[in-house]
Write a protein that holds these residues in place. Structure first.
Motif, PDB file in Angstrom:
ATOM      1  N   LEU A   1       0.824  -1.201   0.000  1.00 44.92           N
ATOM      2  CA  LEU A   1       0.000   0.000   0.000  1.00 44.92           C
ATOM      3  C   LEU A   1       0.861   1.256   0.000  1.00 44.92           C
ATOM      4  CD1 LEU A   1      -2.788  -0.996   2.557  1.00 44.92           C
ATOM      5  CD2 LEU A   1      -3.033  -0.751   0.082  1.00 44.92           C
ATOM      6  N   ALA A   2       2.010   1.219   0.675  1.00 50.02           N
ATOM      7  CA  ALA A   2       2.906   2.378   0.680  1.00 50.02           C
ATOM      8  C   ALA A   2       3.485   2.626  -0.710  1.00 50.02           C
ATOM      9  CB  ALA A   2       4.023   2.166   1.701  1.00 50.02           C
ATOM     10  N   MET A   3       3.856   1.560  -1.415  1.00 51.72           N
ATOM     11  CA  MET A   3       4.352   1.711  -2.777  1.00 51.72           C
ATOM     12  C   MET A   3       3.261   2.272  -3.683  1.00 51.72           C
ATOM     13  SD  MET A   3       7.534   0.573  -2.727  1.00 51.72           S
ATOM     14  CE  MET A   3       7.938   0.078  -4.381  1.00 51.72           C
ATOM     15  N   GLU A   4       2.042   1.779  -3.517  1.00 52.00           N
ATOM     16  CA  GLU A   4       0.928   2.256  -4.327  1.00 52.00           C
ATOM     17  C   GLU A   4       0.628   3.719  -4.033  1.00 52.00           C
ATOM     18  OE1 GLU A   4      -3.843   1.204  -5.009  1.00 52.00           O
ATOM     19  OE2 GLU A   4      -2.598   0.013  -3.647  1.00 52.00           O
ATOM     20  N   ALA A   5       0.635   4.118  -2.765  1.00 53.34           N
ATOM     21  CA  ALA A   5       0.351   5.505  -2.404  1.00 53.34           C
ATOM     22  C   ALA A   5       1.434   6.449  -2.913  1.00 53.34           C
ATOM     23  CB  ALA A   5       0.211   5.620  -0.885  1.00 53.34           C
ATOM     24  N   THR A   6       2.692   6.022  -2.880  1.00 57.66           N
ATOM     25  CA  THR A   6       3.770   6.850  -3.415  1.00 57.66           C
ATOM     26  C   THR A   6       3.623   7.039  -4.912  1.00 57.66           C
ATOM     27  OG1 THR A   6       5.208   5.986  -1.670  1.00 57.66           O
ATOM     28  CG2 THR A   6       6.261   7.106  -3.512  1.00 57.66           C
ATOM     29  N   PHE A   7       3.270   5.985  -5.614  1.00 57.96           N
ATOM     30  CA  PHE A   7       3.031   6.055  -7.060  1.00 57.96           C
ATOM     31  C   PHE A   7       1.868   6.997  -7.373  1.00 57.96           C
ATOM     32  CE2 PHE A   7      -0.117   4.180  -9.969  1.00 57.96           C
ATOM     33  CZ  PHE A   7       0.488   4.450 -11.195  1.00 57.96           C
ATOM     34  N   ILE A   8       0.803   6.926  -6.591  1.00 53.68           N
ATOM     35  CA  ILE A   8      -0.365   7.786  -6.823  1.00 53.68           C
ATOM     36  C   ILE A   8       0.001   9.250  -6.600  1.00 53.68           C
ATOM     37  CG2 ILE A   8      -2.620   8.402  -5.884  1.00 53.68           C
ATOM     38  CD1 ILE A   8      -3.129   5.456  -5.402  1.00 53.68           C
ATOM     39  N   ASN A   9       0.739   9.556  -5.547  1.00 52.30           N
ATOM     40  CA  ASN A   9       1.085  10.948  -5.254  1.00 52.30           C
ATOM     41  C   ASN A   9       1.961  11.554  -6.341  1.00 52.30           C
ATOM     42  OD1 ASN A   9       0.484  12.316  -2.368  1.00 52.30           O
ATOM     43  ND2 ASN A   9       0.320  10.089  -2.221  1.00 52.30           N
ATOM     44  N   GLN A  10       2.901  10.796  -6.863  1.00 52.88           N
ATOM     45  CA  GLN A  10       3.769  11.317  -7.906  1.00 52.88           C
ATOM     46  C   GLN A  10       2.990  11.603  -9.186  1.00 52.88           C
ATOM     47  OE1 GLN A  10       6.922   8.452  -8.268  1.00 52.88           O
ATOM     48  NE2 GLN A  10       7.972   9.152  -6.430  1.00 52.88           N
ATOM     49  N   ASN A  11       2.157  10.694  -9.608  1.00 58.01           N
ATOM     50  CA  ASN A  11       1.419  10.883 -10.844  1.00 58.01           C
ATOM     51  C   ASN A  11       0.289  11.901 -10.694  1.00 58.01           C
ATOM     52  OD1 ASN A  11       2.295   8.736 -13.066  1.00 58.01           O
ATOM     53  ND2 ASN A  11       2.441   7.749 -11.061  1.00 58.01           N
ATOM     54  N   PHE A  12      -0.312  11.978  -9.515  1.00 58.70           N
ATOM     55  CA  PHE A  12      -1.377  12.958  -9.312  1.00 58.70           C
ATOM     56  C   PHE A  12      -0.812  14.378  -9.353  1.00 58.70           C
ATOM     57  CE2 PHE A  12      -3.901  15.624  -6.401  1.00 58.70           C
ATOM     58  CZ  PHE A  12      -5.112  15.600  -7.077  1.00 58.70           C
ATOM     59  N   ALA A  13       0.367  14.591  -8.801  1.00 61.51           N
ATOM     60  CA  ALA A  13       0.987  15.914  -8.852  1.00 61.51           C
ATOM     61  C   ALA A  13       1.287  16.336 -10.283  1.00 61.51           C
ATOM     62  CB  ALA A  13       2.263  15.926  -8.016  1.00 61.51           C
ATOM     63  N   VAL A  14       1.638  15.386 -11.147  1.00 60.45           N
ATOM     64  CA  VAL A  14       1.896  15.699 -12.550  1.00 60.45           C
ATOM     65  C   VAL A  14       0.599  16.018 -13.279  1.00 60.45           C
ATOM     66  CG1 VAL A  14       2.794  14.766 -14.721  1.00 60.45           C
ATOM     67  CG2 VAL A  14       4.000  14.324 -12.577  1.00 60.45           C
ATOM     68  N   GLN A  15      -0.439  15.259 -12.999  1.00 60.33           N
ATOM     69  CA  GLN A  15      -1.708  15.435 -13.705  1.00 60.33           C
ATOM     70  C   GLN A  15      -2.474  16.657 -13.208  1.00 60.33           C
ATOM     71  OE1 GLN A  15      -3.823  11.766 -13.947  1.00 60.33           O
ATOM     72  NE2 GLN A  15      -5.663  12.653 -14.883  1.00 60.33           N
ATOM     73  N   ALA A  16      -2.159  17.176 -12.046  1.00 59.66           N
ATOM     74  CA  ALA A  16      -2.908  18.296 -11.488  1.00 59.66           C
ATOM     75  C   ALA A  16      -2.514  19.638 -12.079  1.00 59.66           C
ATOM     76  CB  ALA A  16      -2.729  18.345  -9.977  1.00 59.66           C
ATOM     77  N   VAL A  17      -1.509  19.689 -12.955  1.00 59.31           N
ATOM     78  CA  VAL A  17      -1.052  20.944 -13.553  1.00 59.31           C
ATOM     79  C   VAL A  17      -1.246  20.882 -15.063  1.00 59.31           C
ATOM     80  CG1 VAL A  17       0.618  21.349 -11.713  1.00 59.31           C
ATOM     81  CG2 VAL A  17       1.327  20.107 -13.744  1.00 59.31           C
ATOM     82  N   THR A  18      -1.239  22.058 -15.677  1.00 63.00           N
ATOM     83  CA  THR A  18      -1.315  22.180 -17.150  1.00 63.00           C
ATOM     84  C   THR A  18       0.044  22.655 -17.646  1.00 63.00           C
ATOM     85  OG1 THR A  18      -2.168  24.427 -16.891  1.00 63.00           O
ATOM     86  CG2 THR A  18      -3.784  22.651 -17.122  1.00 63.00           C
ATOM     87  N   GLU A  19       0.701  21.813 -18.385  1.00 61.09           N
ATOM     88  CA  GLU A  19       2.072  22.121 -18.804  1.00 61.09           C
ATOM     89  C   GLU A  19       2.124  23.039 -20.022  1.00 61.09           C
ATOM     90  OE1 GLU A  19       4.031  18.429 -19.359  1.00 61.09           O
ATOM     91  OE2 GLU A  19       3.929  17.849 -17.247  1.00 61.09           O
ATOM     92  N   GLY A  20       1.062  23.151 -20.784  1.00 59.30           N
ATOM     93  CA  GLY A  20       1.112  23.965 -21.990  1.00 59.30           C
ATOM     94  C   GLY A  20       0.679  25.401 -21.805  1.00 59.30           C
ATOM     95  N   ALA A  21       0.347  25.804 -20.601  1.00 60.25           N
ATOM     96  CA  ALA A  21      -0.170  27.150 -20.361  1.00 60.25           C
ATOM     97  C   ALA A  21       0.847  28.035 -19.655  1.00 60.25           C
ATOM     98  CB  ALA A  21      -1.450  27.083 -19.534  1.00 60.25           C
ATOM     99  N   GLY A  22       2.118  27.822 -19.900  1.00 59.38           N
ATOM    100  CA  GLY A  22       3.148  28.632 -19.274  1.00 59.38           C
ATOM    101  C   GLY A  22       3.543  28.102 -17.920  1.00 59.38           C
ATOM    102  N   LYS A  23       4.612  28.690 -17.370  1.00 65.14           N
ATOM    103  CA  LYS A  23       5.105  28.254 -16.071  1.00 65.14           C
ATOM    104  C   LYS A  23       5.749  29.427 -15.350  1.00 65.14           C
ATOM    105  CE  LYS A  23       9.388  26.487 -18.163  1.00 65.14           C
ATOM    106  NZ  LYS A  23      10.240  25.297 -18.350  1.00 65.14           N
TER     107      LYS A  23
END
Length: 573
Positions: free
Chosen positions: A341-363
């Motif tokens: 479960l710890a491995m799964e939660a770490t995987f979810i947090n990393q990918n969720f942080a990437v998906q929560a932003v829009t990369e094409g709208a500037g930075k």
């Protein structure tokens, strides 16, 4: 009586009484074989036989209504325990006597467990693997090599050992297997224990500090995708969690080149990262074992982590009254074991942080680029991440100043309007594995209750994941983030830990969220100052702070200077 009569009586006394007072010697020898029983004037004389008293099956006075006074009124106060000296001893051996009982009894076998074997997760199956290590980098899919980082994504999962643990009073608690977890690090025979502190003492510490000051900032942040802020639990808010190739860095304190430069300039006394510092500040809430490596060099103290440390992994239901079981403890679903479960939660947090932003709208660019990225060696694109180095004053007096520098992290930026001031965010995710499985902690079904009972869902997560949420909130406060974006991610199917669905996102202000979970940041600063003071009283060297795996206790060890160096060399090879 005249004096002559008294003299004649004395002369008639036996010769044995001329020297001492007492009975004749003949009587003394007759009483030698009789045991002595103490006697007090307060002793009561009981009945020779009481045929009116009710007795139970075992011959003892019956415990029933109206029999209490009868049972205890005739017991002697003084010398009652010596009555067995005169009890009758049976001459025949009655050990062979037994009563034949034909009634069938069904006893439930006691659940026992022994030491479980190690489990290794490799490659993509590691689902995030080691988050950086000592200068290594991690992708959202798995782990890649990077300047000494772990490249195979292995993780060692040890089962518990059988043994007797403390009894907890609860519903059917007698039927629960007794936990006996292994320590996060093997205690060496040459380790010397310096101090042992229980959590009750840590909870009483307090140290007021300021809000901190920014020293420098590195990296960049993408804009937060505001489409995530739909009402949680609605069908329209559900989105599939995608796996994207992005590079993350999380090196330990002593391997950070920026911290090394600040240490050379004598900018502070204590140096740490937010993940290590938050673990120490929230230590009284922790249940699972962990450890922190402390290095003292002169008047400086570095708080480090080992390669493969538990600090880098996200726990699940650590604080639940009945946390997830290991497979060696009788858990039939290996995917619902604590380490899985710890491995799964770490995987979810990393990918969720990437998906929560829009990369094409500037930075949002910070003054300095990412200090850990090397374009010649790293081929994957960088994730949205900013590193802020902030300094806090932990001084007790002006004569003895003590400052701490911590590397904090931010995940996204939000600009409500082009002219408004940017708001910096930290993005985290809670995960639901199976609300009916063992270790769920009585959590509600998110798909059916998240929209109508959001407060109850959050309250349950605060109870089951008190340490994890406290650490996230502490990290946001250390980074001076404006808000925490907390996502709710569930499995697409309870028996499939590879596919996940985002059910919604909720926003919290760090200070308000800390007050809701009764988190006292000043208590955390008091813990940090206390541990550092202990190390400052010791000579230069390496120390390890270990959380006891089975009790709320911290132990500080003095270890040889080459401890863990062989492990680091093997990982680098």
């Amino acid at each position: 009586m005249s004096s002559s009569q008294i003299s004649s009586l004395i002369a008639a006394l036996p010769e044995s009484n001329e020297v001492v007072w007492g009975p004749p010697n003949a009587i003394d020898s007759a009483l030698n074989e009789i045991p002595y029983a103490p006697y007090s004037k307060g002793d009561k004389l009981g009945r020779m036989a009481d045929w009116s008293q009710e007795t139970g099956k075992d011959g003892q006075p019956a415990r029933g209504r109206g029999s209490y006074n009868r049972q205890y009124r005739d017991q002697q106060v003084y010398g009652a325990g010596t009555s067995n000296l005169f009890s009758y001893q049976h001459g025949e051996d009655e050990g062979s006597f037994s009563v034949v009982d034909n009634t069938r009894t069904s006893t439930k076998p006691r659940v026992g467990f022994g030491r479980g074997g190690g489990t290794i997760f490799r490659g993509r199956g590691a689902r995030g693997g080691q988050t950086g290590g000592r200068g290594g980098a991690t992708t959202a899919r798995g782990t890649v090599a990077g300047r000494g980082g772990r490249s195979d994504g292995r993780f060692d999962s040890r089962g518990g050992r059988g043994g007797r643990g403390g009894r907890r009073l609860g519903w059917k608690d007698w039927d629960k297997p007794q936990r006996n977890r292994d320590a996060s690090v093997a205690i060496g025979p040459d380790w010397k224990i310096i101090e042992e502190i229980d959590f009750s003492r840590l909870s009483k510490l307090n140290l007021e500090t300021d809000e901190g000051e920014d020293l420098d900032a590195y990296g960049f942040l993408y804009n937060y995708d505001r489409s995530n802020d739909r009402p949680a639990g609605m069908k329209t808010a559900e989105r599939r969690l995608q796996i994207q190739e992005r590079l993350f860095f999380n090196p330990t304190t002593s391997d950070d080149p920026v911290i090394q430069q600040l240490a050379e300039k004598e900018e502070a006394t204590i140096f740490a990262t937010d993940s290590i510092l938050s673990m120490l500040m929230c230590a009284p809430r922790s249940v699972y074992p962990w450890d922190i490596v402390i290095i003292r060099e002169g008047n400086k103290v570095f708080l480090d982590k080992r390669e493969g440390s538990q600090i880098d992994f996200v726990t699940v239901n650590e604080n639940a009254s009945d946390p997830p079981l290991e497979t060696s403890e009788g858990n039939k679903d290996a995917m619902n074991a604590p380490q899985a479960l710890a491995m799964e939660a770490t995987f979810i947090n990393q990918n969720f942080a990437v998906q929560a932003v829009t990369e094409g709208a500037g930075k949002h660019e910070f003054p300095n680029p990412n200090p850990f990225y090397n374009p010649e060696e790293d081929t994957e694109p960088l994730a949205s991440k900013a590193y802020k180095y902030r300094r806090f004053d932990l001084s007790l007096t002006e004569e003895e100043p003590m400052h701490l520098i911590v590397r904090t992290e931010l995940d996204a930026v939000l600009k409500p309007s082009p002219a408004s001031k940017p708001q910096f965010l930290t993005v985290k995710a809670l995960n639901e594995f199976d609300d009916r499985a063992q270790g769920s902690g009585g959590a509600l079904n998110w798909r059916s209750k998240l929209n109508s009972q959001l407060g109850a869902v959050v309250a349950t997560e605060m109870k089951n994941n008190s340490c994890k949420l406290a650490r996230w909130t502490t990290q946001a406060i250390l980074a001076q983030a404006d808000a925490i974006k907390l996502g709710f991610v569930s499995r697409a199917a309870p028996k499939d830990n590879n596919r996940h669905v985002i059910l919604g996102v909720v926003s919290f202000k760090p200070r308000e969220f800390a007050s809701q979970m009764n988190l006292n940041v000043n208590n955390g600063w008091g813990i940090v100052r206390t541990i550092v003071d202990m190390c400052m009283q010791m000579p230069d060297g390496k120390y390890v702070l270990v959380k006891d795996p089975n009790s709320p206790v911290l132990r500080l060890y003095d270890v040889p200077a080459n401890t863990f160096d062989e492990e680091d060399a093997e990982e680098g090879a």
